[in-house]
Design a protein around this motif. Structure first.
Motif, PDB file in Angstrom:
ATOM      1  N   ILE A   1      44.963 -11.065  60.492  1.00  0.00           N
ATOM      2  CA  ILE A   1      44.384 -12.154  61.281  1.00  0.00           C
ATOM      3  C   ILE A   1      43.244 -12.823  60.520  1.00  0.00           C
ATOM      4  O   ILE A   1      43.108 -14.053  60.545  1.00  0.00           O
ATOM      5  N   ALA A   2      42.424 -12.044  59.828  1.00  0.00           N
ATOM      6  CA  ALA A   2      41.326 -12.633  59.045  1.00  0.00           C
ATOM      7  C   ALA A   2      41.889 -13.565  57.973  1.00  0.00           C
ATOM      8  O   ALA A   2      41.400 -14.695  57.789  1.00  0.00           O
ATOM      9  N   HIS A   3      42.910 -13.111  57.259  1.00  0.00           N
ATOM     10  CA  HIS A   3      43.540 -13.966  56.245  1.00  0.00           C
ATOM     11  C   HIS A   3      44.198 -15.178  56.892  1.00  0.00           C
ATOM     12  O   HIS A   3      44.131 -16.297  56.348  1.00  0.00           O
ATOM     13  N   ARG A   4      44.816 -14.980  58.034  1.00  0.00           N
ATOM     14  CA  ARG A   4      45.469 -16.099  58.716  1.00  0.00           C
ATOM     15  C   ARG A   4      44.449 -17.169  59.097  1.00  0.00           C
ATOM     16  O   ARG A   4      44.724 -18.367  58.958  1.00  0.00           O
ATOM     17  N   MET A   5      43.278 -16.746  59.550  1.00  0.00           N
ATOM     18  CA  MET A   5      42.221 -17.694  59.890  1.00  0.00           C
ATOM     19  C   MET A   5      41.760 -18.468  58.650  1.00  0.00           C
ATOM     20  O   MET A   5      41.633 -19.699  58.674  1.00  0.00           O
ATOM     21  N   VAL A   6      41.515 -17.761  57.557  1.00  0.00           N
ATOM     22  CA  VAL A   6      40.991 -18.401  56.345  1.00  0.00           C
ATOM     23  C   VAL A   6      41.992 -19.383  55.768  1.00  0.00           C
ATOM     24  O   VAL A   6      41.675 -20.559  55.507  1.00  0.00           O
ATOM     25  N   TRP A   7      43.228 -18.935  55.577  1.00  0.00           N
ATOM     26  CA  TRP A   7      44.214 -19.791  54.914  1.00  0.00           C
ATOM     27  C   TRP A   7      44.735 -20.884  55.841  1.00  0.00           C
ATOM     28  O   TRP A   7      45.147 -21.940  55.367  1.00  0.00           O
ATOM     29  N   SER A   8      44.699 -20.646  57.154  1.00  0.00           N
ATOM     30  CA  SER A   8      45.055 -21.718  58.094  1.00  0.00           C
ATOM     31  C   SER A   8      44.052 -22.860  57.989  1.00  0.00           C
ATOM     32  O   SER A   8      44.429 -24.039  57.988  1.00  0.00           O
TER      33      SER A   8
ATOM     34  N   VAL B   1      35.847  -9.822  52.602  1.00  0.00           N
ATOM     35  CA  VAL B   1      34.974  -9.369  51.498  1.00  0.00           C
ATOM     36  C   VAL B   1      34.559  -7.921  51.712  1.00  0.00           C
ATOM     37  O   VAL B   1      34.551  -7.106  50.768  1.00  0.00           O
ATOM     38  N   PHE B   2      34.222  -7.573  52.950  1.00  0.00           N
ATOM     39  CA  PHE B   2      33.842  -6.192  53.254  1.00  0.00           C
ATOM     40  C   PHE B   2      34.985  -5.219  52.937  1.00  0.00           C
ATOM     41  O   PHE B   2      34.771  -4.156  52.327  1.00  0.00           O
TER      42      PHE B   2
ATOM     43  N   ALA C   1      39.168  -0.854  51.050  1.00  0.00           N
ATOM     44  CA  ALA C   1      40.155  -0.765  52.127  1.00  0.00           C
ATOM     45  C   ALA C   1      41.025  -2.010  52.229  1.00  0.00           C
ATOM     46  O   ALA C   1      42.022  -2.017  52.955  1.00  0.00           O
ATOM     47  N   GLY C   2      40.651  -3.079  51.506  1.00  0.00           N
ATOM     48  CA  GLY C   2      41.412  -4.324  51.560  1.00  0.00           C
ATOM     49  C   GLY C   2      42.699  -4.223  50.770  1.00  0.00           C
ATOM     50  O   GLY C   2      42.796  -3.481  49.782  1.00  0.00           O
ATOM     51  N   THR C   3      43.707  -4.977  51.187  1.00  0.00           N
ATOM     52  CA  THR C   3      45.016  -4.930  50.526  1.00  0.00           C
ATOM     53  C   THR C   3      45.332  -6.198  49.742  1.00  0.00           C
ATOM     54  O   THR C   3      46.397  -6.289  49.135  1.00  0.00           O
ATOM     55  N   PHE C   4      44.417  -7.186  49.765  1.00  0.00           N
ATOM     56  CA  PHE C   4      44.743  -8.496  49.199  1.00  0.00           C
ATOM     57  C   PHE C   4      45.156  -8.404  47.731  1.00  0.00           C
ATOM     58  O   PHE C   4      46.121  -9.039  47.306  1.00  0.00           O
ATOM     59  N   THR C   5      44.438  -7.625  46.950  1.00  0.00           N
ATOM     60  CA  THR C   5      44.756  -7.488  45.523  1.00  0.00           C
ATOM     61  C   THR C   5      45.236  -6.081  45.173  1.00  0.00           C
ATOM     62  O   THR C   5      45.409  -5.774  44.000  1.00  0.00           O
TER      63      THR C   5
END
Length: 321
Positions: free
Chosen positions: A37-44, A193-194, A200-204
């Protein structure tokens, strides 16, 4: 092509894209629902800003900033739609797509209930019957699922609340989405960023395709909304109301045929009651719209006959020299 036909195609396209998005979220299942959801908010937001820049359409923003009441409504809408998106992603990625379908099937009934509770709208008899059948269906499916289908109810009530807040805010779809995602942009970026800083992030951390899919969530969110907005300007809302059932039908078929979710007879009974409720609801809606259109045509003919809007023919004749 007539504008109305183009509107139907755009509306059907919007709902088909929303239905197909059910297959998109498993692509990012390595991330939790909150991270998605956080990524969806940013990229939207970035997607919508690009679209607004191409159209050089910014004047609405200054007007919005002068309306703190509207900003508050949109902030509430942003919070509620975040809950809705999170529930939807979690439901699909946890193998409970049939609950997502149920949520969207009962959403129109819940929206009617919200209208009664918060906008003093009156239920017609058929609407009351449809809502009562929906309540029976939820009771039956509570037994079938072994508990109250909280995910379905959460999705239906959060989306109905979102619709109510959007109605009060009174903004067009793209501008509203831009404002909503803008309001949550900093918290969303901060959370991403946190997660990345804490490991714990999966983006990279998963794969390049996973990163691309997270970025693509913005396009998956924005494109159906654009098609929906274009359709809403061309066809009646009643037609859009009928087209919306494309989404839960697709989700139900995905759950049953593609994801092979368990569908015992008790669930079929519960869904059958839901579908009966929707038949009653849609039939009443079509009948009511037909009567309203007939009354409007009658009033228009009366106005033409009288020569003045709202003035009886006899009065118009008496005013002639």
């Amino acid at each position: 092509m007539p504008d109305s036909n183009r509107g139907v195609l755009l509306g059907a396209g919007a709902y088909l894209m929303w239905g197909l998005s059910t297959l998109y979220w498993p692509l990012v299942s390595a991330a939790g629902a909150t991270e998605v959801i956080a990524h969806r908010m940013v990229w939207s937001l970035l997607t919508v800003l690009v679209l607004l820049a191409l159209r050089a359409h910014w004047r609405w923003l200054a007007a919005l900033l002068r309306r703190p009441d509207r900003l508050a409504m949109l902030a509430g809408a942003a919070a509620v739609i975040s809950v809705n998106w999170g529930l939807f992603v979690y439901t699909v990625n946890s193998g409970q797509t049939s609950q997502a379908a149920l949520g969207y099937f009962i959403n129109p009934l819940v929206s009617v209930l919200v209208g009664v509770l918060f906008f003093a709208e009156r239920l017609r008899r058929a609407q009351a019957a449809a809502v009562a059948l929906g309540a029976v269906a939820v009771a039956v499916l509570s037994v079938a699922y072994g508990g109250v289908p909280w995910l379905s109810l959460g999705m239906a009530f959060s989306f109905a609340t979102y619709g109510a807040l959007k109605k009060l805010a009174g903004m067009a779809g793209v501008e509203s989405l831009a404002a909503e995602t803008l309001l949550l942009f900093l918290p969303a970026v901060g959370y991403i960023v946190f997660l990345q800083a804490s490991g714990a992030g999966t983006f990279t951390a998963v794969s390049p395709w996973h990163s691309v899919a997270l970025v693509g969530s913005g396009v998956v969110t924005a494109l159906p909304l654009l098609a929906f907005g274009a359709a809403a300007r061309r066809i009646p809302l009643s037609m859009l109301g009928l087209l919306q059932f494309i989404v839960p039908v697709m989700q139900f078929l995905f759950a049953w045929l593609l994801f092979a979710e368990e569908m015992p007879p008790s669930r079929w009974v519960g869904f059958a009651i839901v579908w009966c409720a929707l038949v009653v609801f849609v039939t009443d809606m079509l009948r009511h719209n037909a009567l309203s259109a007939r009354a409007a045509r009658g009033a228009e003919r009366s106005d033409r006959t009288s020569g003045e809007p709202g003035v009886p023919a006899s009065a118009a004749e008496r005013r002639e020299p």
